[in-house]
Design an enzyme around this catalytic site. Structure first.
Site, PDB file in Angstrom:
ATOM      1  N   ASP A 110     -48.131 -23.083  -9.511  1.00 39.31           N
ATOM      2  CA  ASP A 110     -49.394 -23.710  -9.155  1.00 39.31           C
ATOM      3  C   ASP A 110     -50.075 -22.808  -8.132  1.00 39.31           C
ATOM      4  O   ASP A 110     -49.464 -22.429  -7.132  1.00 39.31           O
ATOM      5  CB  ASP A 110     -49.142 -25.108  -8.568  1.00 39.31           C
ATOM      6  CG  ASP A 110     -50.424 -25.840  -8.275  1.00 39.31           C
ATOM      7  OD1 ASP A 110     -51.057 -26.322  -9.230  1.00 39.31           O
ATOM      8  OD2 ASP A 110     -50.807 -25.904  -7.089  1.00 39.31           O
ATOM      9  N   ASN A 118     -63.174 -20.365  -7.053  1.00 39.73           N
ATOM     10  CA  ASN A 118     -64.280 -20.819  -7.911  1.00 39.73           C
ATOM     11  C   ASN A 118     -65.505 -21.188  -7.089  1.00 39.73           C
ATOM     12  O   ASN A 118     -66.628 -20.813  -7.424  1.00 39.73           O
ATOM     13  CB  ASN A 118     -63.847 -22.031  -8.743  1.00 39.73           C
ATOM     14  CG  ASN A 118     -63.228 -21.640 -10.062  1.00 39.73           C
ATOM     15  OD1 ASN A 118     -63.420 -20.544 -10.553  1.00 39.73           O
ATOM     16  ND2 ASN A 118     -62.487 -22.566 -10.633  1.00 39.73           N
ATOM     17  N   HIS A 123     -67.292 -19.177 -11.258  1.00 32.67           N
ATOM     18  CA  HIS A 123     -66.305 -19.454 -12.304  1.00 32.67           C
ATOM     19  C   HIS A 123     -65.834 -18.195 -13.022  1.00 32.67           C
ATOM     20  O   HIS A 123     -64.690 -18.140 -13.465  1.00 32.67           O
ATOM     21  CB  HIS A 123     -66.862 -20.470 -13.305  1.00 32.67           C
ATOM     22  CG  HIS A 123     -66.975 -21.843 -12.709  1.00 32.67           C
ATOM     23  ND1 HIS A 123     -65.884 -22.626 -12.439  1.00 32.67           N
ATOM     24  CD2 HIS A 123     -68.063 -22.552 -12.298  1.00 32.67           C
ATOM     25  CE1 HIS A 123     -66.269 -23.765 -11.914  1.00 32.67           C
ATOM     26  NE2 HIS A 123     -67.585 -23.753 -11.808  1.00 32.67           N
ATOM     27  N   ASP A 153     -55.175 -24.727 -12.647  1.00 31.54           N
ATOM     28  CA  ASP A 153     -54.510 -23.611 -11.963  1.00 31.54           C
ATOM     29  C   ASP A 153     -52.994 -23.737 -12.061  1.00 31.54           C
ATOM     30  O   ASP A 153     -52.268 -23.247 -11.208  1.00 31.54           O
ATOM     31  CB  ASP A 153     -54.951 -23.537 -10.503  1.00 31.54           C
ATOM     32  CG  ASP A 153     -54.547 -24.752  -9.681  1.00 31.54           C
ATOM     33  OD1 ASP A 153     -54.051 -25.749 -10.270  1.00 31.54           O
ATOM     34  OD2 ASP A 153     -54.706 -24.721  -8.452  1.00 31.54           O
TER      35      ASP A 153
END
Length: 174
Positions: A110, A118, A123, A153
């Site tokens: 993770d 972002n 993005h 993610d």
């Protein structure tokens, strides 16, 4: 495909019912550059020892089906398996592992602070980060290993047939 076609015809004649099959044909010697095509062959018995058949080129349909399958099981950003594709791969590995008494490791990754990338850089920058993480995760894996992006993610690495916890930890460190 000779035996398959012969079996299709024999079955249709014996049952008196129509049958069909999809066949992949290698036509790599053609001048138009098409290497393989798919054809559908429906056959219909018309009485004793009489058969009607028709060959339809279904190459574009098969390509569209393959693309739809790819899109349904792979992440568009990284090209890795998505959650659906990973779940399918996991089920397949669990089925084979159960019969072979092999070890299995699952690594979950993770990314911390990914939302900030972002939000701050946009993005496309986030997508570049995800693609690079995918490449990094694939590097130390073996051919039988499976890498997937299961969430925004979140990544998962499946290590079937791993030789102990130490080897899994080594791959995780790499």
């Amino acid at each position: 495909h000779g035996p398959l076609v012969a079996s299709l015809i024999e079955d249709s004649l014996a049952s008196g019912e129509a049958r069909d099959a999809d066949l992949e044909l290698d036509i790599s010697n053609r001048s138009d550059g098409r290497g393989k095509i798919w054809v559908e062959l429906p056959v219909n018995p018309l009485g004793t020892n009489l058969m009607q058949g028709l060959v339809n080129d279904i190459t574009e349909r098969k390509r569209a089906e393959a693309l739809a399958q790819e899109l349904a099981t792979h992440d568009a950003v990284t090209g890795l398996l998505n959650r659906r594709g990973f779940d399918g791969a996991l089920a397949k590995v669990l089925g084979s592992t159960r019969h072979q008494s092999r070890e299995l490791a699952v690594l979950q990754v993770d990314l911390d602070f990914f939302k900030a990338v972002n939000d701050t850089h946009g993005h496309e920058a986030g997508a570049q980060v995800l693609r690079e993480v995918a490449r990094v995760l694939e590097r130390p894996t073996r051919r039988a290993d499976v890498v997937g992006r299961t969430g925004g993610d979140e990544f998962v690495v499946l290590l079937p047939g791993i030789e102990g916890v130490e080897k899994a930890e080594e791959i995780a460190r790499n």
